[in-house]
Design a protein around this motif. Sequence first.
Motif, PDB file in Angstrom:
ATOM      1  N   SER A 268       0.826  -1.218   0.000  1.00 58.77           N
ATOM      2  CA  SER A 268       0.000   0.000   0.000  1.00 58.77           C
ATOM      3  C   SER A 268       0.855   1.261   0.000  1.00 58.77           C
ATOM      4  CB  SER A 268      -0.918   0.008   1.230  1.00 58.77           C
ATOM      5  OG  SER A 268      -1.760  -1.127   1.256  1.00 58.77           O
ATOM      6  N   SER A 269       2.138   1.133  -0.343  1.00 61.12           N
ATOM      7  CA  SER A 269       3.059   2.269  -0.231  1.00 61.12           C
ATOM      8  C   SER A 269       3.104   3.153  -1.466  1.00 61.12           C
ATOM      9  CB  SER A 269       4.480   1.754   0.067  1.00 61.12           C
ATOM     10  OG  SER A 269       4.952   0.963  -1.008  1.00 61.12           O
ATOM     11  N   GLY A 270       2.347   2.806  -2.494  1.00 56.20           N
ATOM     12  CA  GLY A 270       2.364   3.632  -3.700  1.00 56.20           C
ATOM     13  C   GLY A 270       1.330   3.131  -4.688  1.00 56.20           C
ATOM     14  N   PRO A 271       1.237   3.771  -5.847  1.00 53.21           N
ATOM     15  CA  PRO A 271       0.260   3.358  -6.859  1.00 53.21           C
ATOM     16  C   PRO A 271       0.612   1.991  -7.440  1.00 53.21           C
ATOM     17  CG  PRO A 271       1.732   5.023  -7.742  1.00 53.21           C
ATOM     18  CD  PRO A 271       2.027   4.933  -6.282  1.00 53.21           C
ATOM     19  N   ARG A 272      -0.411   1.226  -7.797  1.00 54.94           N
ATOM     20  CA  ARG A 272      -0.208  -0.086  -8.399  1.00 54.94           C
ATOM     21  C   ARG A 272       0.331   0.080  -9.826  1.00 54.94           C
ATOM     22  NH1 ARG A 272      -3.627  -3.290  -5.091  1.00 54.94           N
ATOM     23  NH2 ARG A 272      -3.157  -2.488  -3.006  1.00 54.94           N
ATOM     24  N   ILE A 273       1.256  -0.791 -10.195  1.00 57.33           N
ATOM     25  CA  ILE A 273       1.890  -0.733 -11.504  1.00 57.33           C
ATOM     26  C   ILE A 273       1.684  -2.060 -12.224  1.00 57.33           C
ATOM     27  CG2 ILE A 273       4.070  -0.382 -12.736  1.00 57.33           C
ATOM     28  CD1 ILE A 273       3.100   2.080 -11.236  1.00 57.33           C
ATOM     29  N   ALA A 274       1.248  -2.002 -13.475  1.00 60.73           N
ATOM     30  CA  ALA A 274       1.083  -3.215 -14.268  1.00 60.73           C
ATOM     31  C   ALA A 274       2.453  -3.818 -14.578  1.00 60.73           C
ATOM     32  CB  ALA A 274       0.341  -2.901 -15.565  1.00 60.73           C
ATOM     33  N   ALA A 275       2.494  -5.123 -14.735  1.00 58.97           N
ATOM     34  CA  ALA A 275       3.764  -5.800 -15.013  1.00 58.97           C
ATOM     35  C   ALA A 275       4.405  -5.264 -16.295  1.00 58.97           C
ATOM     36  CB  ALA A 275       3.540  -7.299 -15.114  1.00 58.97           C
ATOM     37  N   SER A 276       3.587  -4.874 -17.258  1.00 54.41           N
ATOM     38  CA  SER A 276       4.115  -4.351 -18.527  1.00 54.41           C
ATOM     39  C   SER A 276       4.719  -2.960 -18.374  1.00 54.41           C
ATOM     40  CB  SER A 276       3.004  -4.321 -19.572  1.00 54.41           C
ATOM     41  OG  SER A 276       1.910  -3.520 -19.123  1.00 54.41           O
ATOM     42  N   ASP A 277       4.433  -2.279 -17.265  1.00 54.55           N
ATOM     43  CA  ASP A 277       4.930  -0.913 -17.061  1.00 54.55           C
ATOM     44  C   ASP A 277       6.010  -0.843 -15.984  1.00 54.55           C
ATOM     45  OD1 ASP A 277       3.151   0.118 -18.957  1.00 54.55           O
ATOM     46  OD2 ASP A 277       1.547   0.301 -17.474  1.00 54.55           O
ATOM     47  N   LEU A 278       6.532  -1.977 -15.564  1.00 56.73           N
ATOM     48  CA  LEU A 278       7.526  -1.984 -14.484  1.00 56.73           C
ATOM     49  C   LEU A 278       8.779  -1.205 -14.870  1.00 56.73           C
ATOM     50  CD1 LEU A 278       7.358  -5.673 -13.217  1.00 56.73           C
ATOM     51  CD2 LEU A 278       6.825  -3.620 -11.899  1.00 56.73           C
ATOM     52  N   GLN A 279       9.304  -0.472 -13.869  1.00 59.21           N
ATOM     53  CA  GLN A 279      10.559   0.251 -14.020  1.00 59.21           C
ATOM     54  C   GLN A 279      11.481  -0.133 -12.868  1.00 59.21           C
ATOM     55  OE1 GLN A 279       9.805   4.466 -14.213  1.00 59.21           O
ATOM     56  NE2 GLN A 279       8.395   4.288 -15.957  1.00 59.21           N
ATOM     57  N   PRO A 280      12.804  -0.040 -13.076  1.00 63.50           N
ATOM     58  CA  PRO A 280      13.735  -0.347 -11.981  1.00 63.50           C
ATOM     59  C   PRO A 280      13.408   0.467 -10.731  1.00 63.50           C
ATOM     60  CG  PRO A 280      14.932  -0.191 -14.032  1.00 63.50           C
ATOM     61  CD  PRO A 280      13.521   0.243 -14.338  1.00 63.50           C
ATOM     62  N   GLY A 281      13.357  -0.221  -9.613  1.00 62.30           N
ATOM     63  CA  GLY A 281      13.015   0.422  -8.348  1.00 62.30           C
ATOM     64  C   GLY A 281      11.632   0.069  -7.856  1.00 62.30           C
ATOM     65  N   ASP A 282      10.751  -0.360  -8.754  1.00 67.39           N
ATOM     66  CA  ASP A 282       9.399  -0.736  -8.342  1.00 67.39           C
ATOM     67  C   ASP A 282       9.458  -1.946  -7.400  1.00 67.39           C
ATOM     68  OD1 ASP A 282       8.383   1.275  -9.898  1.00 67.39           O
ATOM     69  OD2 ASP A 282       7.787  -0.037 -11.562  1.00 67.39           O
ATOM     70  N   LEU A 283       8.549  -1.959  -6.447  1.00 65.42           N
ATOM     71  CA  LEU A 283       8.451  -3.095  -5.535  1.00 65.42           C
ATOM     72  C   LEU A 283       7.547  -4.149  -6.152  1.00 65.42           C
ATOM     73  CD1 LEU A 283       7.977  -1.308  -2.076  1.00 65.42           C
ATOM     74  CD2 LEU A 283      10.094  -2.164  -3.096  1.00 65.42           C
ATOM     75  N   VAL A 284       7.990  -5.394  -6.116  1.00 62.80           N
ATOM     76  CA  VAL A 284       7.205  -6.500  -6.682  1.00 62.80           C
ATOM     77  C   VAL A 284       6.873  -7.483  -5.563  1.00 62.80           C
ATOM     78  CG1 VAL A 284       7.980  -6.331  -9.054  1.00 62.80           C
ATOM     79  CG2 VAL A 284       9.411  -7.525  -7.405  1.00 62.80           C
ATOM     80  N   PHE A 285       5.646  -8.015  -5.592  1.00 63.05           N
ATOM     81  CA  PHE A 285       5.120  -8.790  -4.469  1.00 63.05           C
ATOM     82  C   PHE A 285       4.699 -10.188  -4.914  1.00 63.05           C
ATOM     83  CE2 PHE A 285       4.671  -4.340  -3.618  1.00 63.05           C
ATOM     84  CZ  PHE A 285       5.046  -4.216  -2.289  1.00 63.05           C
ATOM     85  N   TYR A 286       4.782 -11.117  -3.933  1.00 65.90           N
ATOM     86  CA  TYR A 286       4.573 -12.525  -4.251  1.00 65.90           C
ATOM     87  C   TYR A 286       3.737 -13.235  -3.195  1.00 65.90           C
ATOM     88  CZ  TYR A 286       8.318 -11.539  -7.532  1.00 65.90           C
ATOM     89  OH  TYR A 286       9.062 -10.991  -8.545  1.00 65.90           O
ATOM     90  N   TYR A 287       3.069 -14.295  -3.648  1.00 63.72           N
ATOM     91  CA  TYR A 287       2.254 -15.204  -2.843  1.00 63.72           C
ATOM     92  C   TYR A 287       0.934 -14.548  -2.417  1.00 63.72           C
ATOM     93  CZ  TYR A 287       6.615 -17.808  -2.590  1.00 63.72           C
ATOM     94  OH  TYR A 287       7.769 -18.483  -2.907  1.00 63.72           O
ATOM     95  N   SER A 288      -0.027 -15.396  -2.093  1.00 63.56           N
ATOM     96  CA  SER A 288      -1.330 -14.937  -1.614  1.00 63.56           C
ATOM     97  C   SER A 288      -1.710 -15.731  -0.368  1.00 63.56           C
ATOM     98  CB  SER A 288      -2.394 -15.136  -2.697  1.00 63.56           C
ATOM     99  OG  SER A 288      -3.650 -14.676  -2.257  1.00 63.56           O
ATOM    100  N   PRO A 289      -1.835 -15.066   0.787  1.00 63.71           N
ATOM    101  CA  PRO A 289      -1.642 -13.632   1.000  1.00 63.71           C
ATOM    102  C   PRO A 289      -0.182 -13.220   0.807  1.00 63.71           C
ATOM    103  CG  PRO A 289      -1.868 -14.752   3.088  1.00 63.71           C
ATOM    104  CD  PRO A 289      -2.168 -15.783   2.047  1.00 63.71           C
ATOM    105  N   ILE A 290       0.024 -11.935   0.527  1.00 59.72           N
ATOM    106  CA  ILE A 290       1.371 -11.419   0.248  1.00 59.72           C
ATOM    107  C   ILE A 290       2.298 -11.719   1.415  1.00 59.72           C
ATOM    108  CG2 ILE A 290       2.713  -9.301  -0.022  1.00 59.72           C
ATOM    109  CD1 ILE A 290       0.353  -8.201  -1.652  1.00 59.72           C
TER     110      ILE A 290
END
Length: 329
Positions: A268-290
Motif C-alpha cells: 500500500s506504499s504507492g500506486p499499483r503498476i502493471a507488469a508491462s509498465d515496471l521500471q527499476p526500483g518498483d516493488l514486486v510482491f509474491y504469494y497470496s496472502p502477500i
Amino acid sequence: MAHTRKRVGATVLGLCAIAAISFVPATPAQADPDIKDVKARVDRLYHEAEAAQERLHDAKLDLADLRRDLNGLRADQERQDERLDDVREQVSDAVVRQLEGEGISTVGQIVVSEDPGAFLDSLSTMSSFNDLQASLLSDYDTELEALEIRREATDARTKEIAQLTAQLSAEKDTVDDKLAEAKDLLSDLEAEERERVLASRGSTTRVPTSVPASGRAAAAVQYAMAQVGDAYVYGAMGENAFDCSGLTMRAWAQSGVSLPHSSSAQFSSGPRIAASDLQPGDLVFYYSPISHVGIYIGNGMIVHAANPGTGVAVAGLYSMPYVGAVRPG
C-alpha cells in the motif's frame, strides 16, 4: 544324448534362477532422499517461516498503533478525570453554600441587603439557584458517563494489546520451528548433497553489473544491488543481513522514502503498476496472502532477500507466484 543335454540345461537354468532369487533382499532397501523432494520441502519450510515472519511484522505494526491509541485514550481519560473533579467541586461548593444559608428567603435577603434595589435587579439569578444546582448535577452525571466510556475503551485496547502480544509470541515460535525443521532436513543429507540443495536454490541468472535506474529509484536499486550475497535472517534489516521487507525498506530509505517493515503493508506504499509498465526500483510482491517482496531491476529480473539458503540474490520476475507491483514515493 540330446534329451539328456536338455535336462541338464534345464537343471542349470533352474539352479541359476534359484540362486538369483536367493540374493533378492526380503525387504526393499531404504531409498536415499530424492534431492528434488528435499529441495521442495526446504523451499516450503523456508516460505512458511517467511510468511510467519511477515505476519509477525504486521502484528508489530498493529501493536504500535494500539499502543499509540492506548496512550491517547489514557491522556483523554486523565483530562476527563480533571473535568469531572471540577464539576464535582462545583457541586460540593453549591451544597455547602446552601447548607450555610445561601438559600434563605428572598425577603430576608432584601431586609439584610444594604442595597435592596441592586438585589432585586439580580432576583432572577437568585431565583434560579435550584436550577443551577440541577444543571451542575446533570453536568456531573454527563462527565461521569464520559469517563466510564473512556475507561471501557482503555480496557478494551489493553486487552487487544495482550492478545496481540500472545500472537507475536506464537508467530515467532512458528518461524523458529519451520527454520529448525528445514535445518534438520538438510542436516540429514550428506554434506555434498546438502551443498547441491542449497546451490540449486540460488539464482542461476547472471548478476547485472549495472542497472539503468533514474530519480529516487536509482539510490534504492543501487543499495539493494550492493547487498547481493548478504545473508538472509528473519526479522533483519541490515547492515549485513536482511529479510525480504527489511531489504526493500532499507533500500528505499536511501531515497528518503519511509516504508513499513512488512511486505503486505508495503503493498500500500504507492500506486499499483502493471507488469508491462515496471521500471527499476518498483516493488514486486509474491504469494497470496502477500508474504514476499523484492525490487525490480529491469530485463525481467529482481533483487531480493530470498531465504536463509540463498541470501540476497538476483532472480527472475516470475520465479515465485507473482501478485503485483507498486511504485513507492
